[in-house]
Write a protein that holds these residues in place. Structure first.
Motif, PDB file in Angstrom:
ATOM      1  N   LYS A  86     -15.720   4.156 -16.386  1.00 57.53           N
ATOM      2  CA  LYS A  86     -16.588   3.478 -15.983  1.00 57.53           C
ATOM      3  C   LYS A  86     -17.008   4.066 -14.632  1.00 57.53           C
ATOM      4  CE  LYS A  86     -15.372  -0.840 -18.654  1.00 57.53           C
ATOM      5  NZ  LYS A  86     -15.083  -2.099 -18.255  1.00 57.53           N
ATOM      6  N   PRO A  87     -18.135   3.785 -14.041  1.00 54.48           N
ATOM      7  CA  PRO A  87     -18.495   4.158 -12.723  1.00 54.48           C
ATOM      8  C   PRO A  87     -17.664   3.594 -11.719  1.00 54.48           C
ATOM      9  CG  PRO A  87     -20.525   3.859 -13.615  1.00 54.48           C
ATOM     10  CD  PRO A  87     -19.543   3.552 -14.741  1.00 54.48           C
ATOM     11  N   GLU A  88     -17.085   2.311 -11.818  1.00 57.65           N
ATOM     12  CA  GLU A  88     -16.323   1.515 -10.995  1.00 57.65           C
ATOM     13  C   GLU A  88     -14.987   2.145 -10.944  1.00 57.65           C
ATOM     14  OE1 GLU A  88     -18.393   0.236 -13.362  1.00 57.65           O
ATOM     15  OE2 GLU A  88     -17.206  -1.531 -14.322  1.00 57.65           O
ATOM     16  N   ASP A  89     -14.636   2.974 -11.922  1.00 59.55           N
ATOM     17  CA  ASP A  89     -13.180   3.522 -11.916  1.00 59.55           C
ATOM     18  C   ASP A  89     -13.250   4.584 -10.680  1.00 59.55           C
ATOM     19  OD1 ASP A  89     -13.066   3.274 -15.457  1.00 59.55           O
ATOM     20  OD2 ASP A  89     -12.066   2.098 -13.972  1.00 59.55           O
ATOM     21  N   THR A  90     -14.414   5.094 -10.192  1.00 56.60           N
ATOM     22  CA  THR A  90     -14.467   6.126  -9.450  1.00 56.60           C
ATOM     23  C   THR A  90     -13.563   5.964  -8.044  1.00 56.60           C
ATOM     24  OG1 THR A  90     -16.751   6.941  -9.935  1.00 56.60           O
ATOM     25  CG2 THR A  90     -16.125   7.490  -7.740  1.00 56.60           C
ATOM     26  N   ALA A  91     -12.852   6.763  -7.662  1.00 58.44           N
ATOM     27  CA  ALA A  91     -11.747   6.536  -6.637  1.00 58.44           C
ATOM     28  C   ALA A  91     -10.828   7.690  -6.533  1.00 58.44           C
ATOM     29  CB  ALA A  91     -10.932   5.277  -6.822  1.00 58.44           C
ATOM     30  N   LEU A  92     -10.478   7.867  -5.209  1.00 54.97           N
ATOM     31  CA  LEU A  92      -9.200   8.676  -5.209  1.00 54.97           C
ATOM     32  C   LEU A  92      -7.815   8.032  -5.658  1.00 54.97           C
ATOM     33  CD1 LEU A  92      -8.451  11.209  -3.759  1.00 54.97           C
ATOM     34  CD2 LEU A  92      -7.937  10.139  -1.532  1.00 54.97           C
ATOM     35  N   TYR A  93      -7.396   8.827  -6.614  1.00 55.35           N
ATOM     36  CA  TYR A  93      -5.929   8.289  -7.241  1.00 55.35           C
ATOM     37  C   TYR A  93      -4.803   8.877  -6.764  1.00 55.35           C
ATOM     38  CZ  TYR A  93      -8.841   5.797 -10.951  1.00 55.35           C
ATOM     39  OH  TYR A  93      -9.722   4.961 -11.558  1.00 55.35           O
ATOM     40  N   TYR A  94      -3.763   7.985  -6.434  1.00 59.55           N
ATOM     41  CA  TYR A  94      -2.562   8.130  -5.776  1.00 59.55           C
ATOM     42  C   TYR A  94      -1.425   7.803  -7.006  1.00 59.55           C
ATOM     43  CZ  TYR A  94      -4.947   8.436  -1.463  1.00 59.55           C
ATOM     44  OH  TYR A  94      -5.952   8.663  -0.320  1.00 59.55           O
ATOM     45  N   CYS A  95      -0.481   8.836  -6.976  1.00 61.04           N
ATOM     46  CA  CYS A  95       0.947   8.438  -7.644  1.00 61.04           C
ATOM     47  C   CYS A  95       1.682   8.243  -6.668  1.00 61.04           C
ATOM     48  CB  CYS A  95       1.399   9.379  -8.647  1.00 61.04           C
ATOM     49  SG  CYS A  95       1.622  11.132  -7.833  1.00 61.04           S
ATOM     50  N   ALA A  96       2.810   7.350  -6.948  1.00 63.15           N
ATOM     51  CA  ALA A  96       3.700   6.805  -6.196  1.00 63.15           C
ATOM     52  C   ALA A  96       5.017   6.519  -6.976  1.00 63.15           C
ATOM     53  CB  ALA A  96       3.582   5.530  -5.441  1.00 63.15           C
ATOM     54  N   ALA A  97       6.203   6.622  -6.321  1.00 63.53           N
ATOM     55  CA  ALA A  97       7.442   6.316  -6.831  1.00 63.53           C
ATOM     56  C   ALA A  97       8.472   5.322  -5.762  1.00 63.53           C
ATOM     57  CB  ALA A  97       8.155   7.669  -6.803  1.00 63.53           C
ATOM     58  N   LYS A  98       9.061   4.631  -6.733  1.00 60.32           N
ATOM     59  CA  LYS A  98       9.881   3.513  -6.059  1.00 60.32           C
ATOM     60  C   LYS A  98      11.425   3.490  -6.723  1.00 60.32           C
ATOM     61  CE  LYS A  98       9.593  -0.821  -6.744  1.00 60.32           C
ATOM     62  NZ  LYS A  98      10.985  -1.104  -7.403  1.00 60.32           N
ATOM     63  N   ASN A  99      12.378   3.125  -5.776  1.00 60.83           N
ATOM     64  CA  ASN A  99      13.695   3.027  -6.168  1.00 60.83           C
ATOM     65  C   ASN A  99      13.774   1.556  -6.696  1.00 60.83           C
ATOM     66  OD1 ASN A  99      14.873   5.741  -5.617  1.00 60.83           O
ATOM     67  ND2 ASN A  99      14.303   5.323  -3.430  1.00 60.83           N
ATOM     68  N   GLY A 100      15.044   1.228  -6.821  1.00 58.33           N
ATOM     69  CA  GLY A 100      15.285  -0.346  -7.215  1.00 58.33           C
ATOM     70  C   GLY A 100      15.443  -0.412  -8.572  1.00 58.33           C
ATOM     71  N   ASP A 101      15.529  -1.838  -8.774  1.00 56.65           N
ATOM     72  CA  ASP A 101      15.612  -2.171 -10.087  1.00 56.65           C
ATOM     73  C   ASP A 101      14.626  -2.611 -11.155  1.00 56.65           C
ATOM     74  OD1 ASP A 101      18.613  -4.004  -9.110  1.00 56.65           O
ATOM     75  OD2 ASP A 101      18.477  -1.867  -9.923  1.00 56.65           O
ATOM     76  N   PHE A 102      13.348  -2.816 -10.480  1.00 55.29           N
ATOM     77  CA  PHE A 102      12.189  -3.266 -11.230  1.00 55.29           C
ATOM     78  C   PHE A 102      10.980  -2.525 -11.017  1.00 55.29           C
ATOM     79  CE2 PHE A 102      14.556  -7.004 -12.277  1.00 55.29           C
ATOM     80  CZ  PHE A 102      15.210  -7.146 -11.257  1.00 55.29           C
ATOM     81  N   VAL A 103       9.886  -2.568 -12.045  1.00 52.86           N
ATOM     82  CA  VAL A 103       8.616  -1.910 -11.792  1.00 52.86           C
ATOM     83  C   VAL A 103       7.946  -2.808 -10.774  1.00 52.86           C
ATOM     84  CG1 VAL A 103       6.640  -1.486 -12.977  1.00 52.86           C
ATOM     85  CG2 VAL A 103       8.801  -1.009 -14.096  1.00 52.86           C
ATOM     86  N   ALA A 104       6.843  -2.430 -10.129  1.00 59.28           N
ATOM     87  CA  ALA A 104       6.187  -3.259  -8.984  1.00 59.28           C
ATOM     88  C   ALA A 104       4.709  -3.052  -9.224  1.00 59.28           C
ATOM     89  CB  ALA A 104       6.750  -3.167  -7.642  1.00 59.28           C
ATOM     90  N   SER A 105       3.950  -3.867  -8.863  1.00 60.24           N
ATOM     91  CA  SER A 105       2.523  -3.594  -8.701  1.00 60.24           C
ATOM     92  C   SER A 105       2.110  -3.576  -7.085  1.00 60.24           C
ATOM     93  CB  SER A 105       1.669  -4.518  -9.598  1.00 60.24           C
ATOM     94  OG  SER A 105       2.000  -5.813  -9.115  1.00 60.24           O
ATOM     95  N   SER A 106       3.073  -3.852  -6.480  1.00 64.01           N
ATOM     96  CA  SER A 106       2.606  -3.982  -4.909  1.00 64.01           C
ATOM     97  C   SER A 106       2.816  -2.606  -4.285  1.00 64.01           C
ATOM     98  CB  SER A 106       3.532  -4.974  -4.149  1.00 64.01           C
ATOM     99  OG  SER A 106       3.233  -4.884  -2.731  1.00 64.01           O
ATOM    100  N   ARG A 107       1.720  -2.272  -3.435  1.00 60.83           N
ATOM    101  CA  ARG A 107       1.848  -0.819  -2.784  1.00 60.83           C
ATOM    102  C   ARG A 107       3.028  -0.796  -1.770  1.00 60.83           C
ATOM    103  NH1 ARG A 107      -2.759  -3.226  -0.774  1.00 60.83           N
ATOM    104  NH2 ARG A 107      -2.765  -3.345   1.556  1.00 60.83           N
ATOM    105  N   ASP A 108       3.433  -1.914  -1.156  1.00 56.80           N
ATOM    106  CA  ASP A 108       4.391  -1.836  -0.368  1.00 56.80           C
ATOM    107  C   ASP A 108       5.784  -1.773  -0.817  1.00 56.80           C
ATOM    108  OD1 ASP A 108       2.738  -4.677   1.469  1.00 56.80           O
ATOM    109  OD2 ASP A 108       2.328  -2.558   1.780  1.00 56.80           O
ATOM    110  N   ALA A 109       5.764  -1.739  -2.223  1.00 46.63           N
ATOM    111  CA  ALA A 109       6.988  -1.515  -2.640  1.00 46.63           C
ATOM    112  C   ALA A 109       7.414  -0.095  -2.918  1.00 46.63           C
ATOM    113  CB  ALA A 109       7.204  -2.352  -4.102  1.00 46.63           C
ATOM    114  N   TYR A 110       6.390   0.753  -2.934  1.00 49.21           N
ATOM    115  CA  TYR A 110       6.830   2.218  -3.249  1.00 49.21           C
ATOM    116  C   TYR A 110       6.968   2.890  -1.974  1.00 49.21           C
ATOM    117  CZ  TYR A 110       5.116   1.187  -7.777  1.00 49.21           C
ATOM    118  OH  TYR A 110       5.173   0.760  -9.135  1.00 49.21           O
TER     119      TYR A 110
END
Length: 123
Positions: A86-110
């Motif tokens: 969709k047009p609203e998907d337009t953006a600069l897309y970043y990949c990120a990696a994190k350590n630890g035990d859990f998946v996270a949705s907070s950008r501060d965790a990466y």
């Protein structure tokens, strides 16, 4: 971990793209991965994440059912398959990696971030 995102481009609404993020450095199988996106003047927002073993995935409500995240530990690469764009998907897309035990949705965790790849969806 060094991350290199690619695969962005210009696509019409309803089309598809597949983003890739190649990792080097630390053992890829030991990190959880995420995709985020950002537009100028806006905060970087969560899109999708996947656990280090590729079993657990989570998505933002805006992309669930249209995007699929996957992780290939043999190729040190994480993918984001984007369908029904969709047009609203337009953006600069970043990949990120994190350590630890859990998946996270907070950008501060990466801890590690790639350079971003531009996705533009025309109406």
């Amino acid at each position: 971990v060094q991350l290199q995102a690619s695969g962005g481009g210009l696509v019409q609404a309803g089309g598809s793209l597949r983003l890739s993020c190649a990792a080097s450095g630390r053992t890829f199988s030991s990190v959880h991965m995420g995709w985020f996106r950002q537009n100028p003047g806006k905060e970087r927002e969560f899109v999708a994440a996947i656990s280090r073993n590729g079993i657990i995935t989570t998505y933002s409500a805006s992309v669930k059912g249209r995007f699929t995240i996957s992780k290939d530990n043999a190729k040190n690469t994480v993918y984001l398959q984007m369908n029904s764009l969709k047009p609203e998907d337009t953006a600069l897309y970043y990949c990120a990696a994190k350590n630890g035990d859990f998946v996270a949705s907070s950008r501060d965790a990466y801890e590690y971030w790639g350079q971003g790849t531009q996705v533009t969806v025309s109406s």
